[in-house]
Design an enzyme around this catalytic site. Structure first.
Site, PDB file in Angstrom:
ATOM      1  N   VAL A 300      -5.043  42.871 -42.128  1.00  0.00           N
ATOM      2  CA  VAL A 300      -3.586  42.906 -42.276  1.00  0.00           C
ATOM      3  C   VAL A 300      -3.186  42.970 -43.742  1.00  0.00           C
ATOM      4  O   VAL A 300      -2.272  43.684 -44.133  1.00  0.00           O
ATOM      5  CB  VAL A 300      -2.950  41.666 -41.599  1.00  0.00           C
ATOM      6  CG1 VAL A 300      -1.466  41.579 -41.910  1.00  0.00           C
ATOM      7  CG2 VAL A 300      -3.167  41.730 -40.101  1.00  0.00           C
ATOM      8  N   ALA A 301      -3.896  42.197 -44.579  1.00  0.00           N
ATOM      9  CA  ALA A 301      -3.549  42.162 -45.998  1.00  0.00           C
ATOM     10  C   ALA A 301      -3.883  43.466 -46.703  1.00  0.00           C
ATOM     11  O   ALA A 301      -3.179  43.888 -47.615  1.00  0.00           O
ATOM     12  CB  ALA A 301      -4.293  41.013 -46.673  1.00  0.00           C
ATOM     13  N   ASP A 347      25.283  80.354 -57.309  1.00  0.00           N
ATOM     14  CA  ASP A 347      26.486  81.159 -57.410  1.00  0.00           C
ATOM     15  C   ASP A 347      27.158  80.821 -58.736  1.00  0.00           C
ATOM     16  O   ASP A 347      26.904  79.779 -59.330  1.00  0.00           O
ATOM     17  CB  ASP A 347      27.421  80.836 -56.235  1.00  0.00           C
ATOM     18  CG  ASP A 347      28.559  81.840 -56.125  1.00  0.00           C
ATOM     19  OD1 ASP A 347      28.505  82.868 -56.826  1.00  0.00           O
ATOM     20  OD2 ASP A 347      29.498  81.579 -55.354  1.00  0.00           O
ATOM     21  N   ASP A 666      28.110  79.174 -50.060  1.00  0.00           N
ATOM     22  CA  ASP A 666      29.331  78.561 -49.544  1.00  0.00           C
ATOM     23  C   ASP A 666      29.895  79.266 -48.325  1.00  0.00           C
ATOM     24  O   ASP A 666      30.724  78.708 -47.617  1.00  0.00           O
ATOM     25  CB  ASP A 666      30.398  78.481 -50.638  1.00  0.00           C
ATOM     26  CG  ASP A 666      30.690  79.840 -51.272  1.00  0.00           C
ATOM     27  OD1 ASP A 666      30.175  80.854 -50.759  1.00  0.00           O
ATOM     28  OD2 ASP A 666      31.422  79.880 -52.272  1.00  0.00           O
ATOM     29  N   ASP A 670      26.100  83.104 -45.887  1.00  0.00           N
ATOM     30  CA  ASP A 670      25.070  82.517 -46.751  1.00  0.00           C
ATOM     31  C   ASP A 670      24.088  81.662 -45.959  1.00  0.00           C
ATOM     32  O   ASP A 670      23.038  81.285 -46.483  1.00  0.00           O
ATOM     33  CB  ASP A 670      25.715  81.636 -47.835  1.00  0.00           C
ATOM     34  CG  ASP A 670      26.418  82.455 -48.897  1.00  0.00           C
ATOM     35  OD1 ASP A 670      25.990  83.593 -49.125  1.00  0.00           O
ATOM     36  OD2 ASP A 670      27.387  81.956 -49.486  1.00  0.00           O
ATOM     37  N   ASN A 732      -4.333  45.718 -52.878  1.00  0.00           N
ATOM     38  CA  ASN A 732      -5.028  45.498 -51.618  1.00  0.00           C
ATOM     39  C   ASN A 732      -6.527  45.752 -51.739  1.00  0.00           C
ATOM     40  O   ASN A 732      -7.345  45.015 -51.161  1.00  0.00           O
ATOM     41  CB  ASN A 732      -4.429  46.388 -50.526  1.00  0.00           C
ATOM     42  CG  ASN A 732      -3.024  45.956 -50.159  1.00  0.00           C
ATOM     43  OD1 ASN A 732      -2.544  44.930 -50.615  1.00  0.00           O
ATOM     44  ND2 ASN A 732      -2.363  46.739 -49.332  1.00  0.00           N
ATOM     45  N   ASN A 772      -0.345  38.797 -49.239  1.00  0.00           N
ATOM     46  CA  ASN A 772       0.206  40.024 -48.669  1.00  0.00           C
ATOM     47  C   ASN A 772       1.720  39.974 -48.640  1.00  0.00           C
ATOM     48  O   ASN A 772       2.412  40.935 -48.971  1.00  0.00           O
ATOM     49  CB  ASN A 772      -0.354  40.226 -47.257  1.00  0.00           C
ATOM     50  CG  ASN A 772       0.083  41.541 -46.647  1.00  0.00           C
ATOM     51  OD1 ASN A 772      -0.015  42.580 -47.277  1.00  0.00           O
ATOM     52  ND2 ASN A 772       0.576  41.494 -45.433  1.00  0.00           N
ATOM     53  N   THR A 775       3.200  39.574 -52.648  1.00  0.00           N
ATOM     54  CA  THR A 775       3.001  40.682 -53.588  1.00  0.00           C
ATOM     55  C   THR A 775       3.370  42.042 -53.008  1.00  0.00           C
ATOM     56  O   THR A 775       3.699  42.961 -53.765  1.00  0.00           O
ATOM     57  CB  THR A 775       1.544  40.731 -54.073  1.00  0.00           C
ATOM     58  OG1 THR A 775       0.682  40.984 -52.954  1.00  0.00           O
ATOM     59  CG2 THR A 775       1.151  39.421 -54.725  1.00  0.00           C
ATOM     60  N   ASP A 776       3.291  42.225 -51.701  1.00  0.00           N
ATOM     61  CA  ASP A 776       3.578  43.528 -51.116  1.00  0.00           C
ATOM     62  C   ASP A 776       5.047  43.703 -50.753  1.00  0.00           C
ATOM     63  O   ASP A 776       5.456  44.765 -50.280  1.00  0.00           O
ATOM     64  CB  ASP A 776       2.744  43.756 -49.845  1.00  0.00           C
ATOM     65  CG  ASP A 776       1.287  44.036 -50.184  1.00  0.00           C
ATOM     66  OD1 ASP A 776       0.942  43.919 -51.376  1.00  0.00           O
ATOM     67  OD2 ASP A 776       0.513  44.352 -49.264  1.00  0.00           O
TER      68      ASP A 776
END
Length: 952
Positions: A300-301, A347, A666, A670, A732, A772, A775-776
């Site tokens: 997970v981390a 244009d 426009d 176009d 990580n 995790n 820091t994440d």
């Protein structure tokens, strides 16, 4: 007061005469609804929009945060840990289970908040890009949000509009609509207000217009009969399922990287679990459970499973930042492509210039008149030059020249559909700016709107088309009741071909070949002054027997040429700087315009787009085979007198030359070029609804500088995504390497369990999960808010084939991960008895030191991750959000080390000041070593004979 409205069955409106529908809906074809009545109907019937899909309840969004397989494993692990605690009762509370559940819940809350913010950002963008509708209310034309249109509103339609609601036609001038999305009919449908008898299918209701269809030709007026879900489109929408959410190529690539890393880490985790069980001879359910928890926590981390969500949040925040710079992003994929744009095909009118056309000169048979003033305020001095003379001579306006100028400006004023309005002293134009300039010029010459309306009543129109380059209106004449006046304006070279005579004073004279050449030379002279030129001509038809069937293109023959009108749309001051900035960024600006080639070349030179003044015309493009056009687009940057189909060919030729093209447009026609371009950019002010729907980006101010700003923001967004990706992967991988080599080298570094039996780990599962979360989370998001680098627009566009993670990035990630793991294990070894460095600490103390050092390594890595080349000290304090995130993470780490209940949950002990200083000193090594590696890299890649710049 309008009569009380009675419900009218929208499906039967086509079988009722217009007057009956108007009466039933309590409206007025001239004045429309009042503001109060419109407001009351809006409150009663609701907004004119399709009922949005039922929103996903918040509790479901929150539960979705727990759907990840690894999170489910953690929940199972927390359940098992709780069961073991209930069985063994070896502590006061089930701290491990509480810690795991707390971290899982906090991660879920962060994901939920990120998703909510992303949805809010997208909703805000949708509001900013809402469609507009032109209506008559209180007797005045006005533009309102399409969602505010109500039944009974009188709506005005013209080429390029998207019909805002179902309506019964009241007037039609060659009106055609594309109903392919509604009926499947590929050809546009001609519309006529005549009442239809009997029941007919939707596709055969020629006197009705339908919500969401596009006006492809002509103009018209209709009364709204149905809005929102009561429209034909609404009925279809009710049967449609919600389309899947859009995912950009970048998100798909990051998801692939995440899955690859996840698989790799899960293999490593499985190897670690197996190794620990076999090598350490793990016995007993509690010990086995601890090992399993460790493996899941490590997976997970190490896996950046929240990466797609973070990317979405950063994209949404970046898109909001682009919106503040007047670039509204409709498709997220455009943000990625912007960083690769190598050509901006723009244009001229309104984008490179101000889109405030001002008539400067009127040239007739007897001379030239110059008009002063700027913009749309009808104030300006009128001076004159007799033919063949120089210098101003205002007295000359009393003779033939005055008559000719008044005739020319009368034609220009009447052959328009624009409206000049004043609001609190500010003059604005509803409609085409060129037509607005003609109206303003007529007022400067003393031609009052009320007098012209009283004399010339319009009875018909031959609308402008890009193929004919002409527009004509037909009027009765109160002073010559036996005649019908035809007033025509258009491209001078085309118009001259329809003229046989020329107006001079009160008389006319044949238009000879020599005189035609003189007029074309005068036209070129005006163009060399950067003036846009229009020719005006007139014709008198007998009123006797004249009818609606007599209105058509055939009236644009045997015309009397009246004069040339020259106007200027001044370049935007900021456009010149934006062109220079684009060139410095390796982007080639290209001008594609319908203007005269000489005018285009002059403006192009003034803006710095070209130096040689070369321009290629649409007629020349028609003669070019594809291979020759592909060679031409490499060198030519000005294209004039082009049609929409020429734009499409230019875009395709540029793409075949491997250019990444951002294209502005426009008009309705176009749309194919906007869709074909790598980045379609529509005008928000002058653009049609159809062009905006076809585009990826809408400019709120129609300004070329906003395109360049959008490119800069696009580059900054992509750079920020790389920054937090570099940071997450570095951190990580450092965690994974710390755990893997910590277990592998346990005997060498003295890592043993208390009492010398069993096994020990560098970090506990709950500590890995805490890292995790701390820091994440905030630091990664804060990196996504980094301001654009000053150097963002000084290097060439990013190659499209370049991946989001380059070889250089992977090398930096591996370097930081290795330094992190080595430094963390060094601290672990120094805290434990035995090993390479003799220590005296307990296992709990050593794990707390390791835990804190790894967190600090990640926080120092944040600053490294801002660039693979520039020093971390370059713009160190430019992102205060980043400093706030780092300080928050540091405070959380202090809390987990000192607060008693967190100490129990995460198995930490209090540290001394000297311990913190040691952790900081070791963790900072990643900053200094990375700085050294960057310096060496800059030195190796510096041009020969130059040293690496000291400021980076």
């Amino acid at each position: 007061m309008p009569p009380e409205r009675t419900p009218t069955e929208p499906m039967a409106a086509y079988r009722l005469p217009p007057d009956a529908v108007i009466t039933a809906l309590g409206s007025d074809p001239r004045r429309g609804l009042s503001d109060n009545e419109a407001r009351a109907r809006l409150e009663r019937d609701g907004p004119n929009q399709l009922t949005p899909t039922r929103p996903v309840p918040g509790w479901r969004k929150l539960l979705a945060q727990f759907s990840d397989v690894l999170v489910i494993l953690l929940l199972v692990a927390a359940g098992i840990s709780l069961a073991l605690w209930l069985f063994e009762r070896d502590s006061e509370l089930p701290y491990e289970a509480i810690a795991i559940l707390t971290i899982v819940l906090l991660n879920a809350a962060m994901g939920f908040i990120q998703q909510a913010r992303a949805e809010q950002a997208v909703a805000a963008l949708q509001r900013m890009s809402a469609a507009q509708a032109r209506v008559i209310r209180n007797g005045q034309q006005m533009a309102i949000a399409a969602s505010e249109v109500v039944a009974g509103d009188i709506i005005l339609l013209e080429e390029g509009d998207t019909v805002p609601a179902d309506g019964r036609l009241l007037q039609s001038v060659a009106l055609q609509t594309s109903e392919a999305a509604l009926t499947g009919e590929s050809l546009p449908e001609s519309k006529d207000p005549e009442t239809i008898t009997g029941e007919v299918a939707v596709g055969d209701r020629q006197n009705m217009v339908f919500s969401g269809t596009a006006v492809t030709y002509g103009r018209g007026k209709a009364i709204v009969t149905a809005t929102g879900m009561q429209t034909q489109t609404g009925r279809i929408a009710g049967m449609l399922e919600e389309a899947p959410p859009e995912t950009t190529p970048l998100q798909q690539e990051l998801s692939r990287v995440g899955r690859l890393l996840g698989l790799l880490v899960m293999v490593i985790a499985a190897v670690m679990i197996t190794t620990i069980i076999l090598v350490e001879h793990v016995r007993g359910l509690p010990a086995l459970f601890d090992v399993l928890i460790l493996g899941v926590a490590l997976a997970v981390a190490a896996v950046p499973e929240g990466l797609p969500a973070v990317v979405t949040a950063v994209l949404a925040l970046g898109v909001q930042r682009m919106a503040r710079r007047n670039a509204i992003v409709r498709h997220l994929a455009a943000v990625e492509t912007l960083g690769s744009a190598s050509v901006i095909a723009s244009d001229k009118t309104g984008t490179l210039t101000r889109n405030e056309m001002t008539v400067r000169a009127v040239v007739t048979a007897s001379g030239r008149v110059t008009l002063g003033g700027t913009g749309y305020e009808p104030v300006g001095e009128v001076t004159a030059h007799r033919a063949g003379t120089t210098g101003a001579d205002t007295a000359a306006l009393d003779d033939d020249l005055r008559l000719e100028v008044e005739r020319a400006l009368t034609v220009g004023d009447r052959a328009t559909n624009a409206v000049l309005q004043e609001d609190d002293g500010r003059w604005t134009i509803q409609g085409d700016p060129t037509e607005g300039a003609l109206i303003v010029a007529a007022r400067k010459a003393g031609l009052a709107d009320e007098l012209l309306d009283a004399r010339f009543a319009r009875v018909g129109e031959v609308p402008f088309s890009s193929e004919r380059k002409l527009m004509s209106t037909l009027h009765t004449d109160a002073q010559q009741q036996e005649s019908i006046q035809v007033f025509t304006k258009g491209a001078p070279d085309v118009l001259l071909g329809r003229c046989t005579r020329e107006r001079i004073g009160k008389a006319t004279r044949p238009l000879t070949t020599e005189r035609r050449k003189e007029i074309l030379a005068l036209n070129d002279g005006l163009a060399r002054e950067a003036l846009r030129t229009l020719g005006v001509a007139a014709r008198v038809l007998p009123a006797d027997g004249f009818g609606p069937d007599d209105i058509g293109e055939h009236v644009e023959q045997d015309l009397v040429f009246v004069g040339l009108i020259g106007m200027i749309d001044p370049p935007r001051e900021e456009a010149t700087a934006a062109v220079a900035e684009a060139r410095a960024a390796g982007i080639r600006p290209v001008m594609i315009t319908g203007d005269h080639p000489v005018t285009a070349a002059v403006i192009g030179q003034e803006l710095g787009i070209v130096r040689d003044g070369r321009a290629v015309t649409g007629a020349e493009i028609d003669k070019m085979p594809d291979h020759l056009l592909e060679q031409t687009v490499r060198d030519v940057s000005i294209y004039a007198r082009v049609n929409p189909d020429h734009k499409l060919r230019i875009v395709k030729a540029l793409q075949k030359d491997r250019a990444i093209v951002a294209m502005t447009g426009d008009g309705v026609n176009d749309a194919p070029a906007l869709r074909t371009a790598d980045i379609g950019i529509a005008m928000g002010i002058t653009g049609t609804d159809v062009s905006r729907e076809a585009a990826d980006i809408v400019l709120a101010d129609d300004n070329f500088a906003s395109i360049v700003a959008a490119v800069e923001e696009g580059r900054a967004i992509f750079a920020n995504i790389r920054k937090f990706l570099r940071y997450l992967l570095s951190s990580n991988i450092g965690e994974v390497m710390t755990m893997f080599f910590g277990v592998l080298l346990a005997d060498i570094i003295g890592l043993t369990a208390a009492g010398g039996s069993g096994f020990a780990l560098p970090l506990l599962a709950t500590q890995i999960l805490w890292i995790n979360m701390v820091t994440d989370g905030a630091p990664a998001l804060a990196l996504g808010l980094d301001p654009a680098s000053p150097a963002a627009m000084t290097h060439p566009p990013r190659p499209r084939q370049e991946g989001v993670i380059t070889r250089q990035m992977w090398a930096g990630i591996a370097f930081v991960g290795t330094v992190t793991a080595a430094g963390t294990l060094l601290v672990l070894d120094a805290c434990l008895p035995g090993g390479l460095i003799e220590g005296t600490g307990t296992l709990a103390y050593a794990q707390t030191m390791t835990f804190t050092t790894l967190v600090l390594f990640s926080l120092f890595t944040v600053f490294n991750s801002r660039s693979d080349e520039l020093s971390a000290f370059c713009g160190l304090f430019s992102n205060l959000w980043l400093w706030g995130a780092v300080m928050l993470s540091l405070l959380l780490q202090v809390a987990v080390v000192y607060l008693p209940f967190l100490q129990k949950a995460f198995s930490t002990v209090s540290l001394e000041l000297a311990d913190w200083l040691a952790c900081f000193a070791v963790a900072s090594s990643v900053l200094w070593l990375r700085e050294l590696s960057k310096l060496i890299s800059r030195w190796r890649h510096a041009p020969q004979g130059q040293s690496a710049p000291s400021h980076v």
